[in-house]
Enzyme design. Structure first.
Site, PDB file in Angstrom:
ATOM      1  N   LYS A   8       1.352  42.659  -4.180  1.00  0.00           N
ATOM      2  CA  LYS A   8       0.579  41.642  -4.902  1.00  0.00           C
ATOM      3  C   LYS A   8      -0.070  40.702  -3.902  1.00  0.00           C
ATOM      4  O   LYS A   8       0.407  40.501  -2.774  1.00  0.00           O
ATOM      5  CB  LYS A   8       1.449  40.866  -5.887  1.00  0.00           C
ATOM      6  CG  LYS A   8       2.501  39.934  -5.265  1.00  0.00           C
ATOM      7  CD  LYS A   8       1.985  38.544  -4.912  1.00  0.00           C
ATOM      8  CE  LYS A   8       3.037  37.729  -4.161  1.00  0.00           C
ATOM      9  NZ  LYS A   8       2.487  36.514  -3.532  1.00  0.00           N
ATOM     10  N   ASP A 135       9.044  35.899  -8.262  1.00  0.00           N
ATOM     11  CA  ASP A 135       7.816  36.689  -8.356  1.00  0.00           C
ATOM     12  C   ASP A 135       8.059  38.109  -8.855  1.00  0.00           C
ATOM     13  O   ASP A 135       7.114  38.871  -9.041  1.00  0.00           O
ATOM     14  CB  ASP A 135       7.070  36.718  -7.020  1.00  0.00           C
ATOM     15  CG  ASP A 135       7.901  37.309  -5.882  1.00  0.00           C
ATOM     16  OD1 ASP A 135       9.080  37.653  -6.112  1.00  0.00           O
ATOM     17  OD2 ASP A 135       7.373  37.426  -4.762  1.00  0.00           O
TER      18      ASP A 135
END
EC number: 2.7.1.148
Length: 315
Positions: A8, A135
């Site tokens: 990401k 996350d």
């Protein structure tokens, strides 16, 4: 079962302040890219352990690895006792601000959910994984999303326009807790002045995340470039001035903008052109490769495409 675990990047990262519970209240726009580790998971009736192979020197296959911890969490939650064999092939740099370990953990839970037919929804897996890291929930679905709270509350956003990134990872890491601490974010009142679980429509105006959400609505790459922002960048660049030089060189060689991902230290160069990405990467590799900097390129990856990747892997 073999699943790909994509990295990401942060398109926007705002730190609103430090909460009474010690966590930082953040609002982020995150995006998966086509740079991925591979996680292979198999049930083994011959033993009752979790056996993890692969990994790297920086992320060894031991009980502290997020993949191992994710597998253990699934077994405890679902009441499973049979053995699990996991092989981890690392491509995503470690301690780079790219959430490689978090993505590996999310892929592990998704694989075990399928293998054991647990029937957990994406939201249930996100809630479970929030216990391991802020996350990780985003990586269950990936694509383009808003993450709020401490990062564990995820809302999908319109997909970003397709673009490429040149990633430059220095031969050193950045400690996320230390970066947040050094930022010196102000203490927030309790209760918070806005909902902890913000939605796209309630994102505070004036933040990079707010501007990015508005840019994504237009589907225009130029608007996305203008909205890029990262509150943590100032800290890590101050500690490592060489990162400022890397940002300058990425744009000098042809990228449209450059930004640090997450708490760093990876620097991203943005371009709409694959040819430009390859040209810039070659120039950066020539300049920084001899100093053990890793230079990679990747394009944006939306959730539907990631799902297709993993369907192919499971055949």
């Amino acid at each position: 079962m073999r699943l790909l675990a994509p990295a990401k990047i942060n398109l926007a990262l705002d730190v609103l302040g430090r909460r009474a519970d010690g966590y930082h209240q953040v609002v982020m726009v995150m995006q998966t890219i086509a740079l991925a580790d591979t996680v292979t998971v198999a049930v083994n009736e011959g033993h009752g352990a979790i056996r993890l192979a692969g990994g790297t020197e920086e992320a060894p296959p031991d009980a502290d690895n997020l993949v191992y911890r994710a597998a253990q969490l699934v077994r405890e939650t679902a009441g499973l006792s049979c053995g699990v064999d996991i092989d981890l092939e690392k491509v995503i740099p470690v301690a780079a601000g790219l959430a490689g370990g978090s993505s590996d953990a999310a892929a592990t839970v998704k694989a075990l959910n399928r293998l054991f037919r647990l029937g957990w929804s994406d939201r249930e897996m996100e809630t479970l994984l929030a216990r391991l890291g802020s996350d990780i929930p985003f990586l269950v679905r990936g694509g383009t999303a808003l993450a709020t709270g401490r990062g564990e509350i995820v809302h999908r956003l319109p997909p970003a326009p397709a673009f490429w990134v040149v990633l430059v990872k220095p031969p050193f890491g950045a400690s996320t807790p230390k970066v947040y601490k050094a930022l010196g974010a102000p203490a927030l009142p309790d209760p918070l002045p806005w909902p902890q679980a913000m939605k796209p429509a309630t994102t505070p105006p004036g933040t990079a995340a707010y501007r990015m959400i508005e840019a994504l609505k237009t589907g225009d790459y130029g608007n996305v470039l203008e909205a890029l922002g990262n509150d943590l960048e100032q800290v890590t660049l101050e500690w490592h001035p060489v990162l400022k030089e890397i940002k300058v060189q990425l744009t000098r060689f042809g990228c449209d903008r450059a930004l640090m991902s997450g708490s760093g230290p990876t620097i991203l160069g943005f371009t709409a052109s694959e040819a430009t990405a390859r040209s810039v990467a070659a120039a950066m590799e020539e300049q920084w490769g001899p100093q053990r900097y890793r230079v990679l390129i990747a394009r944006t990856l939306e959730r539907e495409e990631a799902d297709e990747w993993n369907v192919d892997c499971c055949r």
